[in-house]
Design an enzyme around this catalytic site. Structure first.
Site, PDB file in Angstrom:
ATOM      1  N   CYS A  23      36.935  29.129  66.420  1.00 17.23           N
ATOM      2  CA  CYS A  23      35.623  29.594  65.981  1.00 17.23           C
ATOM      3  C   CYS A  23      35.769  30.896  65.215  1.00 17.23           C
ATOM      4  O   CYS A  23      36.870  31.439  65.074  1.00 17.23           O
ATOM      5  CB  CYS A  23      34.671  29.784  67.160  1.00 17.23           C
ATOM      6  SG  CYS A  23      35.140  31.149  68.247  1.00 17.23           S
ATOM      7  N   CYS A  26      37.557  33.861  66.797  1.00 18.08           N
ATOM      8  CA  CYS A  26      39.023  33.868  66.680  1.00 18.08           C
ATOM      9  C   CYS A  26      39.440  34.541  65.381  1.00 18.08           C
ATOM     10  O   CYS A  26      40.376  35.354  65.353  1.00 18.08           O
ATOM     11  CB  CYS A  26      39.571  32.448  66.710  1.00 18.08           C
ATOM     12  SG  CYS A  26      39.223  31.525  68.222  1.00 18.08           S
ATOM     13  N   ASP A 459      31.118  40.082  23.577  1.00 14.42           N
ATOM     14  CA  ASP A 459      31.865  40.398  22.369  1.00 14.42           C
ATOM     15  C   ASP A 459      31.442  39.397  21.291  1.00 14.42           C
ATOM     16  O   ASP A 459      30.954  38.316  21.600  1.00 14.42           O
ATOM     17  CB  ASP A 459      33.365  40.295  22.666  1.00 14.42           C
ATOM     18  CG  ASP A 459      34.205  40.687  21.480  1.00 14.42           C
ATOM     19  OD1 ASP A 459      33.830  41.643  20.790  1.00 14.42           O
ATOM     20  OD2 ASP A 459      35.237  40.033  21.240  1.00 14.42           O
ATOM     21  N   ASP A 656      37.679  38.369  25.392  1.00 15.13           N
ATOM     22  CA  ASP A 656      38.802  37.452  25.230  1.00 15.13           C
ATOM     23  C   ASP A 656      39.820  37.560  26.351  1.00 15.13           C
ATOM     24  O   ASP A 656      40.808  36.839  26.367  1.00 15.13           O
ATOM     25  CB  ASP A 656      39.492  37.660  23.877  1.00 15.13           C
ATOM     26  CG  ASP A 656      40.072  39.063  23.724  1.00 15.13           C
ATOM     27  OD1 ASP A 656      40.123  39.799  24.731  1.00 15.13           O
ATOM     28  OD2 ASP A 656      40.474  39.411  22.606  1.00 15.13           O
ATOM     29  N   ASP A 660      39.763  43.099  25.265  1.00 12.24           N
ATOM     30  CA  ASP A 660      38.605  43.792  25.832  1.00 12.24           C
ATOM     31  C   ASP A 660      38.841  44.195  27.283  1.00 12.24           C
ATOM     32  O   ASP A 660      37.887  44.346  28.044  1.00 12.24           O
ATOM     33  CB  ASP A 660      37.366  42.887  25.737  1.00 12.24           C
ATOM     34  CG  ASP A 660      36.972  42.607  24.299  1.00 12.24           C
ATOM     35  OD1 ASP A 660      36.929  43.558  23.513  1.00 12.24           O
ATOM     36  OD2 ASP A 660      36.719  41.440  23.978  1.00 12.24           O
TER      37      ASP A 660
END
Length: 763
Positions: A23, A26, A459, A656, A660
């Protein structure tokens, strides 16, 4: 909490496969233990059963992490993403699932007669009695009920005792503690009552004080069906949960199976079949019509069309000719292709996608923090509520047996699993679905942030436009010819990788011009280039660049070209402007529709470009963009993005993925559009493989859909426990009903997440 790792310190990244978790408690326990290791920052994902850790090699190693997990009562091993290990994992999971299924069948057969005793109550219309745990008449002898329930409790249910022991030994508590404690209490009470009844019937206890005591005990009710049914229903829930969880990663497993295991390689003048792992970069391979492409490569000869939908989500075939790139896992549709391998093994685009999607599926979204904090204290709090329920009920009506059953209902209805599965299951399905649609999401935080965007900075070149500018006009001045202007410009631009430079060089070569070498070459980022051509200084770049160098540019000629939406490269030689080169980069046909979709989502689009204002205005108008900034240098784009963030708006950036980089890093979430290589995938938070802004819109829509599922799951998880526990404490739920509800809760959360597999982007 372990020490934070300095960003400047060398770190190692480790992924551990975990075993023994039952669960979310844990997962919270293991995460806490790992983060106590000096120099370690770890995150545990309950849904994928993995832990990802960054550690300082000087302070800790993998062995230290594994030992820490084992001391906490669980098992761990280093996870290696290899085909052989995946096959072993699949075999182990299949064996575990088969064993669990067998145990469930046995438990169901033993439990069915016990639960059948409740049917007369239902037939009599006493649904309230069933829900509230009112007593029923025994249809089976109690000794037979004891014989049926005991193997379910201690043989089938041994996994809960082992899990509880390991958790408690490690200093924590998990769902196994709740199940083991609750069912043992119900079975124990029933066993005492049954044994007392058998003892009362023995002649030796007649007319004795002991007989009177046994008589009182023997007339209590038994709840064997409750203990057995809870264990059986929890096993059923685990079966359904395991099957559903397997479906969450189906998309990623499907991608892995697309790559063939054999490649047709040219060796020694012959085409031979070799295992994929023996193909080396630089070798030439052959792809026949209908075959999947084994590795990334470049076409050496042949023409065909290739189905790249598994990468891009776009169903239209892509034409391939010599010089074109091909990618592993895509399918050659028509003619045969001879290709040179450029990316093999982990260096393929497909491998990069799978690796990043796995990392995203193992990461945590910020929205999960509250659930993690609750999971860490959930079990102890539930145990305290159960104790309080027992004390309050016994004090109120003096019925210890009824009080005990109410406490059992509290223990078995509580479900930390729903909290642990709510977020990661949705992320696993969402990221896998994204990969199928050509959207590669780097981490869960990016997925969450993308769904909250209000501003998207884009861009121009390659994002809104096709990214393939071409020379459309050359205007000569100062007595020079057009070819001379183009020749000087090409001499400077041949040292640059910018798309405009490549277009100028390509035009000069197409005209057969002799391009002279450029001495003392210097690139001026965002402005242009300078060098020495045939003994004189030459410049090529923006009009502003030449103006800064005190070189006059003909305004009338420049304005005419700019008003047509062209980009201008001014060329100077020996201190004079010799001409203008006009280039045009066509707007993608899909861009206006993509901008309209973004605006319909309430996202403001801002265009940043280094181009001149006239060209920027023409492109923005054609695309449907209201706000734009022109003449922005690459170094200034990051500041522009930061300025939008400073207004409090969640801001994304589309670029790109390489040029950038500063702006992408400054944004709340960054998108790289059009991944031509595995390198581009590593550059942004989200990479869209298709060269189309619509793919970014799809990524945002997928993020919003995933966030919606996460919110639904978290709401259900909290509402289930907030409502279910009080109802059980008030005695309004029979332990059997509580167990069924607990088993169903986890399955419902996973099932809701699986609905994302049907997601399609709205157009």
């Amino acid at each position: 909490m372990g020490s934070r790792i300095s960003s400047s310190a060398p770190t190692a990244h480790v992924e551990l496969a975990l075993e023994g978790m039952t669960c979310a408690a844990c997962a919270a326990r293991i995460e806490k233990v790992l983060n106590r290791v000096p120099g370690t920052h770890a995150s545990v994902n309950f849904a994928t059963e993995t832990a990802t850790a960054r550690l300082d090699p000087a302070s800790a190693d993998v062995g230290t992490l594994v030992a820490a997990v084992e001391r906490a009562g669980y098992r761990a091993r280093v996870k290696r993403d290899s085909a052989a290990e995946r096959r072993v994992d699949e075999a182990q999971k299949a064996a575990a699932y088969a064993a669990l299924k067998r145990e469930f069948v046995v438990a169901a057969l033993l439990t069915l007669p016990l639960v059948a005793q409740m049917l007369p109550m239902l037939a009599g219309g006493s649904l309230r009695g069933v829900l509230g745990g009112e007593a029923h008449h025994d249809l089976l002898p109690r000794w037979l009920q004891l014989a049926l329930a005991t193997p379910v409790q201690f043989w089938i249910g041994r996994r809960f005792y082992f899990g509880a022991w390991h958790a408690l030994r490690g200093g924590g508590a998990n769902m196994d503690v709740l199940i083991a404690l609750g069912t043992t209490m119900a079975w124990g009470l029933s066993a005492v009552v049954t044994v007392a009844g058998l003892a009362q019937a023995a002649p030796m206890f007649d007319a004795s004080a002991m007989a009177a005591a046994l008589s009182r005990v023997a007339h209590e009710h038994v709840y064997f069906e409750a203990s057995a049914a809870v264990i059986t229903l929890v096993l059923l829930g685990k079966l359904l949960e395991a099957r559903a969880k397997a479906g969450t990663s189906a998309a990623l497993e499907g991608l892995l199976k697309l790559q063939p295991t054999i490649a047709h390689v040219e060796r020694g003048g012959q085409v031979v079949d070799v295992p994929l792992d023996q193909l080396r970069a630089g070798e030439r391979f052959v792809v026949r019509a209908g075959d999947a492409i084994p590795v990334d490569g470049v076409v050496a000869s042949g023409t065909s069309s290739v189905d790249e939908s598994m990468l891009t989500g776009e169903s239209r075939p892509v034409a391939k000719a010599p010089g074109a790139l091909v990618y592993a896992g895509t399918v050659n549709l028509d003619g045969a292709l001879r290709c040179d391998a450029t990316g093999v093994g982990d260096a393929t685009l497909l491998a990069g996608i799978v690796r990043l999607v796995r990392e995203a599926q193992g990461s945590k979204a910020p929205i999960q923090r509250l659930a993690d904090r609750v999971s860490g204290v959930f079990v102890p709090v539930v145990v305290l509520i159960a104790v309080a329920t027992f004390a309050a009920t016994w004090s109120y009506d003096g019925d210890a047996a009824r009080a005990l059953i109410h406490a059992v209902a509290v223990l078995v209805i509580a479900c930390p699993c729903t909290l642990g599965l709510a977020t990661p299951t949705a992320i696993i399905v969402g990221t896998g679905r994204g990969a199928q649609r050509g959207v590669v999401i780097r981490n869960a935080a990016a997925l969450e942030q993308a769904g909250r965007l209000s501003t998207l900075v884009v861009d121009k070149t390659g994002t809104l436009t096709e990214g393939k500018p071409a020379v459309v006009a050359v205007v000569a001045t100062s007595g020079h010819g057009a070819d001379e202007v183009l020749r000087i410009a090409a001499a400077l631009e041949q040292g640059s990788t910018h798309p405009l430079a490549a277009a100028i060089v390509a035009r000069a070569r197409a005209k057969g011009l002799a391009i002279p070498p450029a001495g003392d070459f210097q690139s001026v980022p965002g402005k242009g280039a300078r060098g020495t051509i045939e003994g004189a200084t030459a410049l090529a770049g923006s009009i502003a660049f030449l103006t800064e160098e005190r070189i006059a540019v003909p305004d009338d000629a420049a304005q005419t070209l700019l008003e047509a939406g062209n980009t201008i490269v001014a060329v100077a030689h020996d201190g004079r402007c010799v001409g203008l080169v006009a280039l045009a980069d066509r707007l993608r046909e899909s861009t206006p529709a993509a901008i309209a979709r973004l605006r319909s989502l309430g996202i403001e689009v801002v265009m940043l470009t280094g181009d001149n204002p006239a060209t920027a205005q023409a492109i923005a108008a054609a695309a449907g963009i209201v706000e734009f900034r022109a003449g922005v240098l690459p170094a200034d784009k990051a500041a522009a993005v930061a300025a939008y963030k400073a207004t409090g708006r969640a801001t994304g950036m589309v670029g790109d993925g390489v040029n950038d980089a500063p702006a992408l890093a400054a944004a709340d979430v960054s998108f790289a559009i059009g991944a031509g290589s595995a390198v581009a995938i590593e550059a942004a938070d989200i990479t869209v493989i298709r060269n189309d802004l619509n793919a970014v819109v799809d990524a945002i829509l997928l993020s919003r859909a995933t966030l919606a599922k996460i919110r639904q799951n978290l709401f259900f998880a909290f509402a289930y426990n907030v409502l279910g526990i009080p109802l059980a404490a008030l005695g309004l739920l029979n332990p059997v009903i509580a167990g069924a509800a607990m088993a169903a809760s986890s399955v419902s959360v996973v099932g809701n997440a699986l609905l994302l597999k049907r997601w399609r982007p709205a157009q």
